[in-house]
Design a protein around this motif. Structure first.
Motif, short mmCIF file in Angstrom:
data_model
loop_
_atom_site.label_atom_id
_atom_site.label_comp_id
_atom_site.label_asym_id
_atom_site.label_seq_id
_atom_site.Cartn_x
_atom_site.Cartn_y
_atom_site.Cartn_z
N THR A 4 5.23 3.05 -7.08
CA THR A 4 4.43 3.33 -5.89
C THR A 4 5.35 3.48 -4.69
O THR A 4 5.17 4.38 -3.86
CB THR A 4 3.43 2.18 -5.64
N ARG A 5 6.35 2.63 -4.63
CA ARG A 5 7.26 2.66 -3.48
C ARG A 5 8.29 3.78 -3.58
O ARG A 5 8.64 4.40 -2.58
CB ARG A 5 7.97 1.30 -3.40
N TRP A 6 8.79 3.99 -4.78
CA TRP A 6 9.84 5.01 -5.00
C TRP A 6 9.43 5.95 -6.12
O TRP A 6 9.89 5.83 -7.26
CB TRP A 6 11.17 4.32 -5.36
N PRO A 7 8.55 6.92 -5.85
CA PRO A 7 8.01 7.78 -6.91
C PRO A 7 9.03 8.78 -7.47
O PRO A 7 8.75 9.38 -8.51
CB PRO A 7 6.85 8.50 -6.23
N ALA B 30 15.11 10.35 -5.66
CA ALA B 30 15.58 10.54 -4.29
C ALA B 30 15.01 9.47 -3.36
O ALA B 30 15.69 9.04 -2.41
CB ALA B 30 15.20 11.93 -3.79
N ASP B 31 13.79 9.04 -3.61
CA ASP B 31 13.19 8.00 -2.77
C ASP B 31 13.98 6.69 -2.89
O ASP B 31 14.21 6.00 -1.90
CB ASP B 31 11.73 7.74 -3.18
N LEU B 32 14.38 6.36 -4.10
CA LEU B 32 15.16 5.13 -4.27
C LEU B 32 16.58 5.31 -3.71
O LEU B 32 17.13 4.40 -3.08
CB LEU B 32 15.23 4.75 -5.76
N ALA B 33 17.15 6.48 -3.96
CA ALA B 33 18.52 6.73 -3.51
C ALA B 33 18.63 6.63 -1.98
O ALA B 33 19.71 6.37 -1.46
CB ALA B 33 18.98 8.11 -3.98
N ALA B 34 17.51 6.83 -1.29
CA ALA B 34 17.55 6.87 0.18
C ALA B 34 17.57 5.48 0.81
O ALA B 34 17.78 5.36 2.02
CB ALA B 34 16.33 7.65 0.69
N VAL B 35 17.35 4.44 0.03
CA VAL B 35 17.36 3.08 0.62
C VAL B 35 18.61 2.34 0.16
O VAL B 35 19.24 2.72 -0.83
CB VAL B 35 16.08 2.29 0.21
N PRO C 163 21.00 -0.35 -1.68
CA PRO C 163 20.85 -0.95 -3.00
C PRO C 163 20.19 -2.34 -2.97
O PRO C 163 19.50 -2.72 -3.92
CB PRO C 163 22.28 -1.04 -3.54
N GLY C 164 20.41 -3.06 -1.87
CA GLY C 164 19.80 -4.39 -1.76
C GLY C 164 18.28 -4.35 -1.83
O GLY C 164 17.64 -5.32 -2.27
N GLU C 165 17.69 -3.24 -1.37
CA GLU C 165 16.23 -3.12 -1.46
C GLU C 165 15.78 -3.07 -2.91
O GLU C 165 14.71 -3.57 -3.27
CB GLU C 165 15.76 -1.87 -0.72
N ALA C 166 16.60 -2.45 -3.77
CA ALA C 166 16.28 -2.43 -5.19
C ALA C 166 16.39 -3.83 -5.77
O ALA C 166 15.53 -4.27 -6.55
CB ALA C 166 17.22 -1.47 -5.92
N VAL C 167 17.43 -4.56 -5.39
CA VAL C 167 17.60 -5.93 -5.88
C VAL C 167 16.43 -6.81 -5.42
O VAL C 167 15.93 -7.63 -6.18
CB VAL C 167 18.94 -6.51 -5.38
N ARG C 168 15.97 -6.59 -4.20
CA ARG C 168 14.85 -7.39 -3.69
C ARG C 168 13.57 -7.06 -4.45
O ARG C 168 12.82 -7.95 -4.84
CB ARG C 168 14.68 -7.13 -2.19
N ALA C 169 13.33 -5.77 -4.70
CA ALA C 169 12.10 -5.37 -5.39
C ALA C 169 12.13 -5.78 -6.87
O ALA C 169 11.09 -5.81 -7.53
CB ALA C 169 11.90 -3.85 -5.27
N TRP C 170 13.33 -6.04 -7.37
CA TRP C 170 13.47 -6.46 -8.78
C TRP C 170 12.85 -7.84 -8.97
O TRP C 170 12.46 -8.21 -10.08
CB TRP C 170 14.96 -6.49 -9.14
N VAL D 195 21.06 7.53 -7.29
CA VAL D 195 21.96 8.28 -6.40
C VAL D 195 22.63 9.41 -7.17
O VAL D 195 22.68 10.56 -6.71
CB VAL D 195 23.02 7.33 -5.78
N ALA D 196 23.14 9.09 -8.36
CA ALA D 196 23.82 10.12 -9.17
C ALA D 196 22.86 11.24 -9.57
O ALA D 196 23.23 12.42 -9.55
CB ALA D 196 24.43 9.47 -10.41
#
Length: 287
Positions: free
Chosen positions: A55-58, A61-66, A68-75, A92-93
């Motif tokens: 829902t947050r990163w469909p 590119a949506d995830l790549a734009a934030v 990396p700590g935001e990914a760790v937090r959402a984990w 990102v890649a």
DNA sequence: GAAACGTGGCA
DNA sequence: TTGCCAAGTTT
């Protein structure tokens, strides 16, 4: 003998669970995210995190734009948080090198961080319908029992891929369903502790059953180390602190999360080395 | 190939 | 309570 695959495919079509990644219109990105989350983590714990994530990163590119700590937090507490970092790097890649499209080529997938033999083929097969052998812990167990007549699989090996390849139907859709069906069979019938052989579609052809269910003879798996009091637990405690904070966490605050200073320092050094924590003004934050 | 890497549920 | 297990990957 060669209706082995047909039996599994028919059983799968009649018994597959309704899971998010099997819905119509589920994207390759969704499949990739789900496979990262499912590495060593039970389905029931993955589902809520997966829905939040997509829902947050469909898109990648949506995830790549934030950061990396935001990914760790959402984990959150899914475990093995380096997976969140790897998934972010993969996003990102994919955004930079693949035009924002999850690749379907196994070698291209293998080149992404956090993707190994299992995940690369799972994405190629489940997201794109390509024909490859997929081998996970469930499939290794089903083959060990039904084909090899052993109670448990031996140590993982590249030969597992060859064994699965030998069973794979030529037909593309059938091969994808066979991969999924073998995993599903291992997940809900041919389970590790108490297999439900009375419900198994392969019972009539199962080599382990035919041999009289002999106990496992091979090398023992290394026993899992205790989690209570381990460095892993300390890392988890520190990371939970960083996830909860939105300003740098100080050394003084970290003293409160674990009393043993040497172990605490070791855990923090490990998190810094892994890129799960970074030094900031006055303390530490997520990257 | 072995060890490190989280977290929680169940028997 | 302790031990096992869970859609693995990296070093």
């Amino acid at each position: 003998m060669h209706d082995f695959a047909a039996t599994v495919v028919a059983w799968y079509h009649a018994n597959r669970r309704d899971l998010p990644w099997r819905r119509d219109g589920f994207t390759p990105w969704g499949t990739l995210v789900s496979e990262f989350m499912l590495q060593q983590t039970p389905v029931s714990r993955v589902i809520p995190r997966l829905e939040e994530w997509l829902t947050r990163w469909p898109t990648p590119a949506d995830l790549a734009a934030v950061p990396p700590g935001e990914a760790v937090r959402a984990w959150k507490s899914l475990g093995y948080p380096r997976r969140a970092l790897w998934l972010h790097s993969a996003a990102v890649a994919i955004t930079e090198r693949h035009g924002g499209v999850v690749p379907e080529d196994v070698d291209a997938l293998l080149a992404l961080p956090g993707i190994g033999d299992y995940t690369a083929r799972a994405v190629a097969v489940f997201a794109y319908g390509n024909r490859h052998p997929v081998v996970d812990t469930n499939i290794r167990r089903v083959i060990a029992r039904a084909v090899d007549g052993q109670a448990e699989p031996g140590p993982p090996s590249r030969r597992d891929l060859t064994a699965m390849e030998a069973l794979l139907p030529e037909d593309r859709p059938a091969s994808a369903a066979f991969n999924a069906g073998m995993m599903e069979l291992g997940a809900i019938v041919c389970v590790a502790r108490t297999p439900r052989c009375d419900e198994c579609p392969l019972a009539a052809q199962c080599a382990w059953r035919r041999a009289g269910y002999p106990p496992y003879e091979g090398p023992r798996k290394a026993t899992q180390k205790r989690y209570e009091g381990s460095d892993r637990q300390v890392r988890g405690r520190i990371l939970a602190e960083l996830r909860a904070a939105h300003v740098p966490v100080t050394d003084a605050e970290l003293e409160g999360v674990w009393p043993d200073a040497a172990q605490r320092d070791r855990a923090l050094a490990g998190l810094l080395a892994d890129g799960l924590a970074v030094a900031a003004e006055g303390g530490y934050t997520l990257p």
